[in-house]
Motif scaffolding. Structure first.
Motif, PDB file in Angstrom:
ATOM      1  N   MET A  23      35.939  67.841  44.882  1.00  0.00           N
ATOM      2  CA  MET A  23      36.003  68.402  46.238  1.00  0.00           C
ATOM      3  C   MET A  23      34.648  68.261  46.945  1.00  0.00           C
ATOM      4  O   MET A  23      34.583  67.873  48.105  1.00  0.00           O
ATOM      5  N   LEU A 116      46.091  75.941  45.797  1.00  0.00           N
ATOM      6  CA  LEU A 116      45.699  74.563  45.491  1.00  0.00           C
ATOM      7  C   LEU A 116      46.614  73.969  44.416  1.00  0.00           C
ATOM      8  O   LEU A 116      46.837  74.573  43.378  1.00  0.00           O
ATOM      9  N   GLY A 117      47.127  72.784  44.680  1.00  0.00           N
ATOM     10  CA  GLY A 117      47.956  72.106  43.705  1.00  0.00           C
ATOM     11  C   GLY A 117      49.438  72.276  43.986  1.00  0.00           C
ATOM     12  O   GLY A 117      50.254  71.482  43.544  1.00  0.00           O
ATOM     13  N   TYR A 118      49.786  73.317  44.721  1.00  0.00           N
ATOM     14  CA  TYR A 118      51.204  73.564  44.973  1.00  0.00           C
ATOM     15  C   TYR A 118      51.616  73.270  46.415  1.00  0.00           C
ATOM     16  O   TYR A 118      52.797  73.263  46.731  1.00  0.00           O
ATOM     17  N   LYS A 244      45.323  52.052  47.106  1.00  0.00           N
ATOM     18  CA  LYS A 244      46.735  51.783  47.423  1.00  0.00           C
ATOM     19  C   LYS A 244      47.175  52.435  48.728  1.00  0.00           C
ATOM     20  O   LYS A 244      47.782  51.787  49.576  1.00  0.00           O
ATOM     21  N   MET A 291      44.899  64.347  47.233  1.00  0.00           N
ATOM     22  CA  MET A 291      45.518  64.221  45.911  1.00  0.00           C
ATOM     23  C   MET A 291      46.779  65.064  45.769  1.00  0.00           C
ATOM     24  O   MET A 291      47.780  64.631  45.221  1.00  0.00           O
ATOM     25  N   VAL A 292      46.681  66.282  46.277  1.00  0.00           N
ATOM     26  CA  VAL A 292      47.788  67.214  46.055  1.00  0.00           C
ATOM     27  C   VAL A 292      49.062  66.737  46.741  1.00  0.00           C
ATOM     28  O   VAL A 292      50.158  66.900  46.216  1.00  0.00           O
ATOM     29  N   SER A 294      49.968  63.612  47.883  1.00  0.00           N
ATOM     30  CA  SER A 294      50.361  62.208  47.860  1.00  0.00           C
ATOM     31  C   SER A 294      50.950  61.897  46.489  1.00  0.00           C
ATOM     32  O   SER A 294      50.712  62.618  45.532  1.00  0.00           O
ATOM     33  N   PRO A 295      51.707  60.829  46.379  1.00  0.00           N
ATOM     34  CA  PRO A 295      52.362  60.517  45.101  1.00  0.00           C
ATOM     35  C   PRO A 295      51.354  60.175  44.008  1.00  0.00           C
ATOM     36  O   PRO A 295      50.204  59.848  44.297  1.00  0.00           O
ATOM     37  N   VAL A 296      51.804  60.247  42.769  1.00  0.00           N
ATOM     38  CA  VAL A 296      50.920  59.898  41.659  1.00  0.00           C
ATOM     39  C   VAL A 296      51.229  58.515  41.085  1.00  0.00           C
ATOM     40  O   VAL A 296      50.418  57.960  40.359  1.00  0.00           O
ATOM     41  N   THR A 297      52.379  57.961  41.392  1.00  0.00           N
ATOM     42  CA  THR A 297      52.720  56.680  40.789  1.00  0.00           C
ATOM     43  C   THR A 297      52.212  55.528  41.650  1.00  0.00           C
ATOM     44  O   THR A 297      51.976  55.687  42.845  1.00  0.00           O
ATOM     45  N   ARG A 301      52.576  55.417  45.661  1.00  0.00           N
ATOM     46  CA  ARG A 301      51.431  55.442  46.569  1.00  0.00           C
ATOM     47  C   ARG A 301      51.527  54.313  47.600  1.00  0.00           C
ATOM     48  O   ARG A 301      51.205  54.498  48.767  1.00  0.00           O
ATOM     49  N   ASP A 340      57.869  60.098  43.975  1.00  0.00           N
ATOM     50  CA  ASP A 340      57.413  60.146  42.581  1.00  0.00           C
ATOM     51  C   ASP A 340      58.585  59.984  41.623  1.00  0.00           C
ATOM     52  O   ASP A 340      58.489  59.309  40.605  1.00  0.00           O
ATOM     53  N   ARG A 341      59.689  60.581  41.985  1.00  0.00           N
ATOM     54  CA  ARG A 341      60.829  60.566  41.097  1.00  0.00           C
ATOM     55  C   ARG A 341      61.416  59.159  40.966  1.00  0.00           C
ATOM     56  O   ARG A 341      61.776  58.716  39.881  1.00  0.00           O
ATOM     57  N   ARG A 344      58.983  56.120  39.107  1.00  0.00           N
ATOM     58  CA  ARG A 344      58.397  56.297  37.778  1.00  0.00           C
ATOM     59  C   ARG A 344      58.129  54.929  37.166  1.00  0.00           C
ATOM     60  O   ARG A 344      58.989  54.056  37.217  1.00  0.00           O
TER      61      ARG A 344
END
Lengths: 352, 446
Positions: A23, A116-118, A244, A291-292, A294-297, A301, A340-341, A344
């Motif tokens: 941060m 944060l995170g949710y 990305k 980060m929180v 946006s997608p992780v894959t 992304r 994200d789903r 994968r």
């Protein structure tokens, strides 16, 4: 002899990154643009940033105190939200407005979902959307020209020669939007205003230098592509953001603006103009990459960035606002669980 | 520049190979050894001795029960003091044979060289490997003879000899390749004879150029056409599936074994032990252990009789430092933390790493912020953050769908996580629950 030993599951090493480190890294990356904001728009910009940051941090601490949660305001995430929110308002706003927006972003956008995170949506952008919907005049009327430049980015000498009022009052995207309206429908406009809008567009397309360095009107943190890129390079180098999302976002904007944003029909647009103006640089490197939200894959992304680019250009070209970055990211934030789903990655050894 | 051979994902922890230049030393005979009857995956061995028996080095003290099982042998000469449950480095207490050393180091008469070992049949060689009590020496300790008995439907065409040694700190395999390349290659020849595989790849990370050079020269001396391949130094390069992918481009199917894609992976230490088992008829009674880490005063590479306590090794390495915090069997990324230094060295003990208290302090796990570093680091291409969320919410079936059981527990995700989420812990817990639930549901008719 036997001594008590600490036992835990592997791994027993971890690298030095932590949430606060990331941060504050983002805060550091925002400093060039923050300094630029003060240079271009004066001390008022500094006040806006200080007030928004203080309001964001204070409301985070207050919510956590009320909910009897651990107070994590020191992790820097509220500070990032405050600065980004400040970057998203014009220099002419009343000073209470960024405070209200920051509180809304933190309380409703972040802690209503668990902190944060949710949070599903970027709190800074949600705060901005709230301000834009509630006090639209304060948020969309730009009256302060940046130091050494003009509101629309066209050099002052050229403006006086153009003899057209819209030029002096509009930001570049607004001017292009109005001009395209006139140029696309020549029969409705009288010949002289048609001619001056055509000239204005020409002058607009000659103003890349001003757009790049930040000598244009706009929200205080979004105008200087150069300063934003300096920070973005730092984030890319530290791998706090990946390539990305920004590249698919910007690539889509470039492609669609080349194809559809011209004044002479299809494929006559200027991609560089759209990349340099409005909030797209700030959005692509600092907001969409949150980060929180946006997608992780990998493919997630890429699709996220493409989606942001498409919605941005739809709003810019056919929507009611001249600028669509804020809403594009907020809307795409909501698609993240789905993205994200369905993106994968293929597990090593998995047959598809 | 040539693209470096590697898998996708992985992490770059500091290598900390502080013992890489230290030749393997013999550790002084321990006064007592504790030999657990279970040092491998599969069924434990049954004791063949009782308190009061005298044994010599190489005497069988535990008999294998079932196919996936190997026997155990005495690693010192002396008197059996007890056969009782003792602390085991993998946790809990395990039936063990405790032998008081007589200090003579007498070797059993059954240990005698067989110069014509290469004339023996594949069957006989395999039987000798099993009799010698061999289990994989890279850490997972799978019985070696089982790996050497692939079903005829799954022919092995490629043998990979794993000298990657990708864990930080560990240098046992590195030193072995430098000091005993011929023995390793003789073992490779035995494996090749047993399996009839054409291609042999010796896989070494490029942070050990001296080992690569030594092995290349040794291969040239044998006249064999083995490939000594250099891999990018990246953890977990030595993991079976990652090594196969990087070396051959083949992907072991989900839930499958290397033999499903015609590959077999053996550690360099195992290859050397195979040679000793068939050529010297010497059972597995000792191994090379790297005793290292900032908590050890004088880190060393040691040749150690199995069953030697960690404490004995520490004493020989100048003791532990004042701030020694955590004792780990294996490397710092996949190794197992130990309650006590009274646990014995077993067949899979590739190293003992002692970290300082500061390094072993646990930080409070925070919530995932979706940074995706775990996704980028996962060498199995899983989405660790989603799996850990599903496990936390007790959605084990969904976690399994997301690849929970494909997790190799390498810990890359936990290593890079800025929120310090205990991924491996959650994965292990999730797997346990999946197995429990599946057992409770009964055998599936599919």
């Amino acid at each position: 002899m036997e001594k008590e030993r600490l036992v835990s599951a592997s791994p027993h090493l971890s690298d030095a990154e932590s949430i606060p480190k990331i941060m504050y890294g983002v805060v550091l990356s925002l400093l060039p643009a923050a300094v630029g904001a003060v240079y271009f728009f004066g001390l008022k910009a500094l006040w806006i940033m200080l007030i928004a940051s203080a309001a964001a941090m204070a409301s985070e601490a207050a919510v956590q105190a009320i909910l009897r949660k651990r107070i994590t305001v020191a992790d820097g995430s509220a500070l990032v939200t405050g600065i980004l929110l400040a970057f998203n308002v014009p220099a002419s706003v009343p000073l209470w407005l960024p405070a209200v927006g920051a509180v809304f972003g933190i309380v409703v956008g972040k802690h209503a979902f668990g902190g944060l995170g949710y949070n599903p949506m970027n709190p800074a952008l949600l705060g901005r959307a709230f301000m834009l919907a509630s006090w639209p005049t304060s948020m969309t009327v730009f009256t302060v020209a940046p130091r050494g430049g003009s509101l629309c980015g066209i050099d002052p000498a050229t403006i006086s020669a153009l003899q057209i009022d819209a030029v002096t009052q509009a930001t570049p995207l607004k001017l292009l939007k109005v001009a395209r309206g006139v140029l696309a429908n020549p029969s409705a406009a009288d010949a002289s205003s048609y001619a001056s809008y055509a000239k204005a567009v020409g002058a607009l397309y000659d103003s890349y230098g001003n757009l790049f360095w930040g000598k244009v009107g706009g929200c205080i943190g979004e105008t200087s592509t150069f300063l934003l890129l300096v920070g973005a390079l730092f984030l890319l180098y530290k791998r706090y953001i990946g390539w990305k999302i920004p590249f698919s976002f910007l690539g889509t904007v470039a492609l669609l603006s080349w194809a559809f944003a011209g004044t002479d029909g299809l494929l006559s647009g200027k991609p560089l103009f759209h990349l340099l103006s409005g909030g797209v640089m700030l959005g692509a490197f600092y907001m969409a990459t949150d980060m929180v939200t946006s997608p992780v894959t990998f493919r997630g992304r890429l699709l996220f960035g493409v989606g942001c680019g498409v919605i941005t250009m739809v709003i810019r070209l056919i929507g009611g606002y001249p600028e669509g970055v804020c809403y594009s990211i907020l809307l795409m934030n909501l698609t993240v669980p789905l993205l994200d789903r369905y993106t994968r990655p293929r597990i090593l050894g998995e047959k598809k | 520049m040539l693209r470096k051979r590697a898998f996708s994902g992985g992490v770059h922890p500091p290598q900390s190979k502080i013992t890489a230049h230290l030749p393997i030393e013999e550790v002084p005979l321990p006064p007592q050894v504790v030999i657990p009857l279970q040092q491998h995956l599969g069924a434990p061995a049954e004791p063949l001795c009782k308190a009061g028996d005298t044994v010599k080095i190489g005497d069988k003290i535990g008999e294998a029960k079932g196919f996936v099982s190997v026997p155990c042998h005495a690693s010192v000469s002396g008197t059996v003091k007890a056969v009782e449950p003792r602390l085991h480095p993998l946790g809990g207490r395990v039936l063990s044979v405790v032998i008081d050393s007589d200090g003579k180091g007498e070797v059993a008469s059954s240990v005698m060289p067989d110069p014509d070992y290469m004339q023996r049949s594949a069957e006989e060689l395999r039987a000798r490997v099993r009799e010698a009590g061999l289990a994989g020496m890279g850490g997972a300790a799978f019985p070696t003879h089982v790996k050497l008995s692939p079903p005829p439907t799954k022919p092995i065409d490629t043998l990979l000899i794993n000298g990657a040694e990708c864990e930080p700190y560990l240098t046992a395999d590195h030193r072995l390749m430098l000091e005993q390349p011929r023995e390793i290659l003789a073992g490779v020849q035995v494996i090749q004879k047993i399996l009839g595989c054409k291609r042999v790849v010796i896989a070494i990370e490029d942070n050990k150029p001296d080992a690569i050079a030594t092995m290349r020269k040794a291969v040239a001396d044998t006249g064999e056409r083995y490939e000594v391949m250099s891999f990018q130094a990246k953890y977990p390069q030595g993991a079976e599936k990652q090594l196969i992918k990087a070396a051959t481009g083949r992907e072991v199917p989900r839930g499958g074994l290397p033999m499903d894609v015609g590959c077999l992976v053996h550690n360099v230490g195992t290859a050397k032990a195979i040679y000793e088992a068939v050529a010297l008829r010497k059972p597995l009674v000792e191994r090379v252990v790297t005793v290292t880490g900032p908590g050890v005063r004088t880190p060393k590479n040691l040749r150690v009789p199995l069953g030697t306590s960690f404490a004995h090794l520490f004493a020989h390495c100048g003791g532990l430092t004042e701030d020694a915090g955590k004792i780990i069997m294996g490397g710092p990324l996949m190794g197992i933390a130990q309650f006590s230094d009274e646990v014995p060295v077993i067949k899979g003990t590739s190293g003992i790493v002692v970290l300082t208290q500061t390094e072993s302090r646990l930080s409070d796990p925070l919530v995932c912020i979706g940074c995706a570093r775990c996704v980028d680091a996962c060498p199995m291409k899983l989405v660790p953050t989603h799996i850990q969320t599903l496990v936390r919410h007790e959605r084990f079936a969904a976690a399994k769908e997301y690849g929970l059981l494909d997790c190799i527990e390498c810990g890359c995700c936990a290593f890079v996580c800025p929120a310090k989420i205990p991924f491996v812990h959650l994965m292990k817990y999730g797997k346990l629950k999946v197995y429990q639930l599946e057992r409770a549901a009964g055998p599936k008719s599919a």
